[in-house]
Design an enzyme around this catalytic site. Structure first.
Site, short mmCIF file in Angstrom:
data_model
loop_
_atom_site.label_atom_id
_atom_site.label_comp_id
_atom_site.label_asym_id
_atom_site.label_seq_id
_atom_site.Cartn_x
_atom_site.Cartn_y
_atom_site.Cartn_z
N ASP A 103 -2.40 -10.71 42.12
CA ASP A 103 -2.74 -9.42 41.53
C ASP A 103 -1.50 -8.61 41.20
O ASP A 103 -1.36 -8.05 40.13
CB ASP A 103 -3.69 -8.62 42.45
CG ASP A 103 -3.19 -8.49 43.88
OD1 ASP A 103 -2.13 -9.05 44.23
OD2 ASP A 103 -3.86 -7.82 44.69
N ASP A 106 5.16 -7.37 44.23
CA ASP A 106 5.74 -6.12 44.73
C ASP A 106 7.10 -6.43 45.37
O ASP A 106 8.07 -6.67 44.67
CB ASP A 106 4.73 -5.50 45.70
CG ASP A 106 5.04 -4.07 46.09
OD1 ASP A 106 6.12 -3.59 45.79
OD2 ASP A 106 4.19 -3.43 46.72
N LYS A 134 5.78 -4.99 39.83
CA LYS A 134 6.42 -3.73 40.24
C LYS A 134 7.87 -4.07 40.60
O LYS A 134 8.22 -4.16 41.77
CB LYS A 134 5.69 -3.25 41.50
CG LYS A 134 5.35 -1.78 41.55
CD LYS A 134 4.84 -1.42 42.95
CE LYS A 134 3.45 -0.89 42.95
NZ LYS A 134 3.02 -0.41 44.29
N PHE A 155 1.22 3.40 44.15
CA PHE A 155 0.18 2.54 44.70
C PHE A 155 -1.00 2.51 43.74
O PHE A 155 -1.54 3.55 43.37
CB PHE A 155 -0.25 3.04 46.08
CG PHE A 155 -1.08 2.01 46.80
CD1 PHE A 155 -0.48 0.93 47.43
CD2 PHE A 155 -2.47 2.09 46.79
CE1 PHE A 155 -1.23 -0.04 48.06
CE2 PHE A 155 -3.24 1.12 47.42
CZ PHE A 155 -2.62 0.06 48.06
N VAL A 156 -1.36 1.31 43.32
CA VAL A 156 -2.41 1.19 42.30
C VAL A 156 -3.65 0.50 42.88
O VAL A 156 -3.55 -0.29 43.82
CB VAL A 156 -1.90 0.40 41.08
CG1 VAL A 156 -0.79 1.15 40.39
CG2 VAL A 156 -1.44 -1.01 41.45
N ARG A 168 -11.93 -2.25 44.56
CA ARG A 168 -11.66 -3.55 43.94
C ARG A 168 -12.53 -3.77 42.70
O ARG A 168 -12.16 -4.50 41.80
CB ARG A 168 -11.93 -4.69 44.92
CG ARG A 168 -10.97 -4.74 46.11
CD ARG A 168 -11.16 -6.05 46.87
NE ARG A 168 -10.57 -6.04 48.20
CZ ARG A 168 -9.28 -6.31 48.46
NH1 ARG A 168 -8.45 -6.59 47.48
NH2 ARG A 168 -8.84 -6.30 49.71
#
Ligand code: XMP
Ligand code: MG
Length: 183
Positions: A103, A106, A134, A155-156, A168
């Site tokens: 997904d 990071d 990111k 933060f997504v 979700r």
């Protein structure tokens, strides 16, 4: 009428239409790369389950799917970078072309671990596909072979990504209102 979840959204970063269009492009790119190679799509749970479902349908290759669930050992002060497998895949992947579907990339801990884990298990090739990237937060040397969208250091949630296991099922990527975190 705005849904219960929509009321918690401060802003939309990536719309449903943008996601759909980008996944069509990503599916085409993977089709070109893996024609005749029978790749294995590997979804990293839980966050990538929505992306995975759309991506495999956007890529009409002969291929199969697997799922792995991982979590990071972390505490408030130290991010150890260690990753734990909570549910492993159910087949031998020796000689297979693996497409890891994530997904969000990071710090890179999760994908650095998975890349090394499957390399050691004898994958013929490993391709990293992530919906979101990111890069500002990266601490491990990992780059995606294919990334949907670069996102800022916020933060997504949505489209598979959660806050406290919720959001979700939102069809787009958004940022929550600050008050949601203090509830
Ligand atoms: P690392 O740091 O290992 O992170 O690259 C990958 C995992 O961390 C979670 N993550 C997020 N989840 N919104 C989320 O809902 C975010 O902004 C976010 N950033 C990282 C996610 O599970 C990802 O697989
Ligand atoms: Mg994840």
């Amino acid at each position: 009428m705005r849904s219960e979840m929509e009321n918690d959204i401060l802003k939309v970063l990536v719309t449903e239409e943008e996601i759909k269009a980008r996944i069509a492009e990503m599916g085409d790119a993977l089709y070109e790369k893996f024609q005749g190679k029978d790749p294995l799509f590997l979804s990293v749970l839980k966050g990538s389950f929505v992306f995975m479902a759309d991506l495999v349908r956007a890529c009409q290759l002969k291929s199969d799917v697997e799922f792995i669930a991982v979590s990071s050992y972390e505490n408030a002060t130290v991010s150890s970078g260690r990753v734990k497998i909570n549910h492993d895949i159910q087949q031998d992947i020796t000689g297979r072309h693996l497409i890891i579907v994530e997904d969000i990339l990071d710090s890179g801990n999760t994908l650095a671990f998975l890349r090394d884990y499957f390399k050691a298990k004898g994958a013929a090739s490993i391709t990293i596909v992530t919906l979101l990237d990111k890069p500002s937060r990266r601490t491990k040397a990992v780059t995606a072979d294919l990334a949907g969208f670069v996102v800022p250091d916020e933060f997504v949630v949505g489209y598979g990504l959660d806050y406290c296991q919720q959001y979700r099922n939102m069809p787009y990527i958004g940022v929550l209102k600050p008050e949601v975190y203090s509830k």
